[in-house]
Design an enzyme around this catalytic site. Structure first.
Site, PDB file in Angstrom:
ATOM      1  N   SER A  82      15.301 -37.689   7.794  1.00  0.00           N
ATOM      2  CA  SER A  82      15.789 -36.992   6.592  1.00  0.00           C
ATOM      3  C   SER A  82      15.229 -37.658   5.339  1.00  0.00           C
ATOM      4  CB  SER A  82      17.330 -36.933   6.566  1.00  0.00           C
ATOM      5  OG  SER A  82      17.805 -36.255   7.691  1.00  0.00           O
ATOM      6  N   HIS A  83      13.932 -37.785   5.340  1.00  0.00           N
ATOM      7  CA  HIS A  83      13.214 -38.299   4.187  1.00  0.00           C
ATOM      8  C   HIS A  83      11.730 -37.973   4.365  1.00  0.00           C
ATOM      9  CE1 HIS A  83      13.481 -41.865   7.001  1.00  0.00           C
ATOM     10  NE2 HIS A  83      12.186 -41.612   6.949  1.00  0.00           N
ATOM     11  N   ALA A  84      10.972 -38.238   3.303  1.00  0.00           N
ATOM     12  CA  ALA A  84       9.509 -38.076   3.365  1.00  0.00           C
ATOM     13  C   ALA A  84       8.872 -39.365   2.875  1.00  0.00           C
ATOM     14  CB  ALA A  84       9.064 -36.908   2.499  1.00  0.00           C
TER      15      ALA A  84
END
Ligand code: T46
Length: 137
Positions: free
Chosen positions: A52-54
């Site tokens: 849940s991130h980039a």
């Protein structure tokens, strides 16, 4: 010439004999970026969704060295879903993809080869911020 700006599955060179299998990652095989960090994810809480991130710059290859899990990649315009269920296959994730890892089977483990050392500043952890970042032109 392969396009490494897109996610792709690569074969991990594997030597199998009567004693079992041994996978090898070295030099520019099976991906063309230096390995500056290796980390692994295991003992995942049942039902947990990780990621849940980039990342802005980080390149990675993710291997399910045990069991299986699902990786969803989102470039801000479209999403793709990848089932990792073999230690002989790696998912190469370029920068700029929002990723979630889910559906870990009991006893599964992810081994990750990363192009950079750990840098919290490389993470985008807010999805709206990620969308703005992808549209930065
Ligand atoms: C990714 C997915 C696939 C460190 O101190 N050093 C490290 O090298 C890493 C990766 C994490 N950490 C710390 C930061 C947090 O306190 O370990 C804790 C858990 O990290 P995070 O919540 O980022 O874990 P995941 O599983 O959500 O994400 C990780 C990677 O961070 C990320 O780059 O792509 O695995």
């Amino acid at each position: 010439m392969l396009n490494w700006s897109q996610p792709r599955i690569v074969e991990v060179p594997t030597i199998t004999d009567e004693l079992g299998s041994l996978g090898v990652v070295e030099g520019e095989s099976p991906f063309p970026f230096p390995i500056r960090r290796v980390y692994f994810i295991h003992s995942v809480t049942p039902g947990a969704v990780r990621g849940s991130h980039a990342h802005k710059e980080l390149r990675q290859m993710i291997v399910a060295v045990s069991g299986s899990f699902t990786v969803t990649l989102d470039d801000g315009a479209s999403t793709s879903t990848w089932l990792l269920d073999s230690a002989t296959k790696g998912l190469v994730v370029p920068p700029g993809y929002w990723r979630t890892l889910s559906e870990f089977t009991p006893g599964s483990a992810a081994l990750v080869f990363a192009s950079e050392e750990y840098d919290p500043a490389d993470y985008i952890r807010d999805y709206e911020e990620f969308l703005t970042w992808t549209r930065r032109g």
